[in-house]
Design a protein around this motif. Structure first.
Motif, mmCIF file in Angstrom:
data_model
loop_
_atom_site.group_PDB
_atom_site.id
_atom_site.type_symbol
_atom_site.label_atom_id
_atom_site.label_comp_id
_atom_site.label_asym_id
_atom_site.label_seq_id
_atom_site.Cartn_x
_atom_site.Cartn_y
_atom_site.Cartn_z
ATOM 1 N N UNK A 120 7.276 -6.281 49.143
ATOM 2 C CA UNK A 120 7.122 -7.685 48.762
ATOM 3 C C UNK A 120 8.486 -8.311 48.473
ATOM 4 N N UNK A 121 8.626 -9.574 48.837
ATOM 5 C CA UNK A 121 9.847 -10.300 48.498
ATOM 6 C C UNK A 121 9.583 -11.790 48.642
ATOM 7 N N UNK A 122 10.542 -12.585 48.213
ATOM 8 C CA UNK A 122 10.450 -14.033 48.389
ATOM 9 C C UNK A 122 11.850 -14.615 48.462
ATOM 10 N N UNK A 123 11.913 -15.829 48.945
ATOM 11 C CA UNK A 123 13.190 -16.541 49.002
ATOM 12 C C UNK A 123 12.895 -18.033 48.904
ATOM 13 N N UNK A 124 13.892 -18.786 48.469
ATOM 14 C CA UNK A 124 13.757 -20.238 48.410
ATOM 15 C C UNK A 124 15.137 -20.864 48.468
ATOM 16 N N UNK A 125 15.163 -22.145 48.764
ATOM 17 C CA UNK A 125 16.401 -22.924 48.721
ATOM 18 C C UNK A 125 16.023 -24.380 48.561
ATOM 19 N N UNK A 126 16.822 -25.116 47.804
ATOM 20 C CA UNK A 126 16.639 -26.559 47.649
ATOM 21 C C UNK A 126 17.894 -27.228 48.198
ATOM 22 N N UNK A 127 17.691 -28.004 49.262
ATOM 23 C CA UNK A 127 18.794 -28.701 49.920
ATOM 24 C C UNK A 127 18.457 -30.179 49.993
ATOM 25 N N UNK A 128 19.154 -30.978 49.171
ATOM 26 C CA UNK A 128 18.860 -32.399 49.148
ATOM 27 C C UNK A 128 17.428 -32.639 48.712
ATOM 28 N N UNK A 129 16.651 -33.303 49.558
ATOM 29 C CA UNK A 129 15.266 -33.623 49.220
ATOM 30 C C UNK A 129 14.275 -32.620 49.807
ATOM 31 N N UNK A 130 14.767 -31.467 50.218
ATOM 32 C CA UNK A 130 13.898 -30.458 50.837
ATOM 33 C C UNK A 130 13.912 -29.166 50.035
ATOM 34 N N UNK A 131 12.726 -28.641 49.760
ATOM 35 C CA UNK A 131 12.582 -27.325 49.130
ATOM 36 C C UNK A 131 11.905 -26.402 50.132
ATOM 37 N N UNK A 132 12.555 -25.285 50.451
ATOM 38 C CA UNK A 132 12.015 -24.282 51.375
ATOM 39 C C UNK A 132 11.645 -23.027 50.605
ATOM 40 N N UNK A 158 3.291 -13.332 55.897
ATOM 41 C CA UNK A 158 4.159 -14.252 55.154
ATOM 42 C C UNK A 158 3.573 -15.649 55.153
ATOM 43 N N UNK A 159 4.017 -16.445 54.191
ATOM 44 C CA UNK A 159 3.835 -17.889 54.215
ATOM 45 C C UNK A 159 5.213 -18.519 54.125
ATOM 46 N N UNK A 160 5.511 -19.431 55.054
ATOM 47 C CA UNK A 160 6.735 -20.222 55.033
ATOM 48 C C UNK A 160 6.337 -21.652 54.712
ATOM 49 N N UNK A 161 6.953 -22.244 53.712
ATOM 50 C CA UNK A 161 6.569 -23.596 53.298
ATOM 51 C C UNK A 161 7.799 -24.475 53.147
ATOM 52 N N UNK A 162 7.575 -25.778 53.364
ATOM 53 C CA UNK A 162 8.659 -26.754 53.212
ATOM 54 C C UNK A 162 8.093 -28.008 52.540
ATOM 55 N N UNK A 163 8.706 -28.393 51.425
ATOM 56 C CA UNK A 163 8.262 -29.552 50.660
ATOM 57 C C UNK A 163 9.302 -30.657 50.728
ATOM 58 N N UNK A 164 8.841 -31.864 51.039
ATOM 59 C CA UNK A 164 9.677 -33.050 50.905
ATOM 60 C C UNK A 164 9.582 -33.490 49.450
ATOM 61 N N UNK A 165 10.650 -33.296 48.698
ATOM 62 C CA UNK A 165 10.622 -33.542 47.258
ATOM 63 C C UNK A 165 10.436 -35.026 46.944
ATOM 64 N N UNK A 166 10.861 -35.894 47.848
ATOM 65 C CA UNK A 166 10.726 -37.329 47.592
ATOM 66 C C UNK A 166 9.294 -37.814 47.744
ATOM 67 N N UNK A 167 8.549 -37.235 48.687
ATOM 68 C CA UNK A 167 7.215 -37.762 49.015
ATOM 69 C C UNK A 167 6.074 -36.829 48.642
ATOM 70 N N UNK A 168 6.356 -35.539 48.433
ATOM 71 C CA UNK A 168 5.293 -34.576 48.178
ATOM 72 C C UNK A 168 4.666 -34.024 49.442
ATOM 73 N N UNK A 169 5.180 -34.382 50.599
ATOM 74 C CA UNK A 169 4.654 -33.849 51.864
ATOM 75 C C UNK A 169 4.956 -32.355 51.950
ATOM 76 N N UNK A 170 3.885 -31.573 52.139
ATOM 77 C CA UNK A 170 4.017 -30.123 52.202
ATOM 78 C C UNK A 170 3.576 -29.639 53.572
ATOM 79 N N UNK A 171 4.438 -28.875 54.214
ATOM 80 C CA UNK A 171 4.119 -28.245 55.496
ATOM 81 C C UNK A 171 4.265 -26.745 55.322
ATOM 82 N N UNK A 172 3.418 -25.987 56.007
ATOM 83 C CA UNK A 172 3.513 -24.532 55.868
ATOM 84 C C UNK A 172 2.975 -23.835 57.106
#
Length: 406
Positions: free
Chosen positions: A195-207, A264-278
């Motif tokens: 098991x593992x996880x990773x994330x990054x916040x770049x500007x208005x995007x959270x991965x 795995x699940x890969x997700x991407x959030x638009x922090x400005x709008x709340x739009x979530x794609x995965x």
């Protein structure tokens, strides 16, 4: 040149001394130098503590001339309360006043500083101590990159080689801004494998990515390392989610081949709008906690696991509401089975997090207690690795959820 006022300011003097010393500071000497500099602002004794890998115990950092201390439980002690609640806790002692001050890297809890003062501090003195503790925490993080001293202290038992690899691969367990808080947890801390996880916040995007590699031990850890590295490579090249998943899939298939794969699940959030794609690559579906209600996201047809795909996977989409908590986890959480055969389950997971949120717990403490709760459910005998990442999307007005941001 410093002003005459700065030269007579005890806090400025202590900070300046600590900063000057840190340039050529050996990691082993950090607790000694910190104690010497703290004395400039009236602290009689200073002892640093770091949380162990399981976040069960606070371990004192030794040093020449530093008072000897015993390990302290995070449960049932004043020090533990300061760590759990991320707040300063004080108590009167003989001939003085003792403070427990959280050491924070952003919103990640590293441990505590125990400060013995001549008397209870004024509001101004307390503010100076918090500023000093902030610098100390940052120095712990910086020096940790050059030494094994702190990593050894945090181990209450030997890590397996697989766990060693996984802990080195992980990002900080917690990250927070006024718009997003991300917190993760892994168990068993000393023997985690796939098991593992990773994330990054770049500007208005959270991965984010949560991964469960097939197998156990070292082979699973190697697979996870390849997957996380390929994920970071694709993310840093600004690939879209389907292309990112394809690159991770190709890395696993090309380097490991055969029957090696990972869900795995890969997700991407638009922090400005709340739009979530995965993208769901054969993994448990994400969950959304809205207030105290469990919300199932729109149906997302799962693709094949990474390493076994036959084309770019489908990307699904929904929109979060302010205050929503997104839960990405491995089946070691929901399929944790009690001695009587009862699964932990999605609803128990949602209920636990909902109760923690209602109680005002900071996100890191919520996840810490959740992992302990999962272990207790299985009578401390995990049948599988268990990991989770919780993302909270904020409007910017909920700073109560952020440790140390009163």
């Amino acid at each position: 040149m410093p002003s005459r006022a700065a030269e007579t300011d005890p806090l400025a003097d202590a900070l300046r001394s600590l900063l000057h010393a840190c340039h050529l500071l050996a990691p082993d000497d950090l607790p000694v130098v910190v104690a010497d500099c703290a004395a400039r602002i009236g602290v009689r004794e200073t002892v640093l503590y770091l949380a162990d890998y399981e976040q069960v115990t606070l371990v004192p950092v030794p040093g020449t001339g530093v008072p000897e201390r015993q390990e302290l439980s995070i449960e049932g002690t004043l020090a533990g309360r300061a760590f759990r609640r991320v707040e300063v806790v004080g108590s009167a002692v003989q001939h003085g006043h003792r403070l427990w001050v959280p050491l924070l890297d952003g919103v990640e809890r590293l441990g505590l500083a125990e400060l013995l003062l001549p008397a209870e501090p004024t509001a101004e003195e307390l503010d100076a101590l918090l500023v000093f503790a902030t610098l100390v925490a940052e120095l712990v993080v910086v020096r940790d990159a050059y030494t094994d001293v702190f990593a050894r202290l945090r181990r209450r038992k030997t890590l397996s080689l697989a766990a060693e690899m996984q802990w080195q691969l992980l990002p900080p367990l917690t990250f927070g801004t006024d718009r997003v808080v991300i917190t993760g947890g892994l168990e068993p801390a000393y023997d985690i494998g796939g098991d593992s996880f990773d994330y990054a916040v770049n500007g208005s995007t959270a991965d984010l990515m949560v991964i469960d590699s097939v197998g156990h031990g070292l082979p699973a850890a190697v697979l996870a390392s390849v997957a996380i590295s390929a994920y970071r490579h694709a993310r840093r090249n600004r690939l879209d989610l389907p292309d990112t998943a394809a690159e991770v899939d190709a890395a696993i298939a090309g380097q490991l081949g055969g029957s090696r794969f990972a869900t795995a699940v890969l997700a991407r959030l638009d922090i400005d709008t709340g739009r979530l794609r995965w993208i769901n690559a054969g993994h448990p579906a994400p969950l959304i906690l809205r207030g105290s209600s469990l919300v199932q996201p729109p149906h997302c047809p799962p693709a094949r696991p990474l390493g076994l795909q036959d084309g770019k996977p489908e990307c699904c989409e929904t929109r979060l509401e302010p205050g929503d908590r997104l839960l990405l986890y491995t089946d070691g959480i929901t399929e944790a089975r009690s001695p009587a055969g009862e699964f932990f389950g999605e609803q128990r997971l949602a209920d636990f997090i909902s109760a923690a949120v209602s109680a005002g717990e900071p996100a890191p403490e919520m996840v810490r207690r959740l992992m302990r709760h999962v272990l207790t459910h299985q009578a401390d005998q995990l049948q599988d690795d268990a990991s989770i990442v919780v993302l909270e999307w904020l409007t910017g007005g909920e700073r109560r959820t952020l440790p140390g941001s009163d």
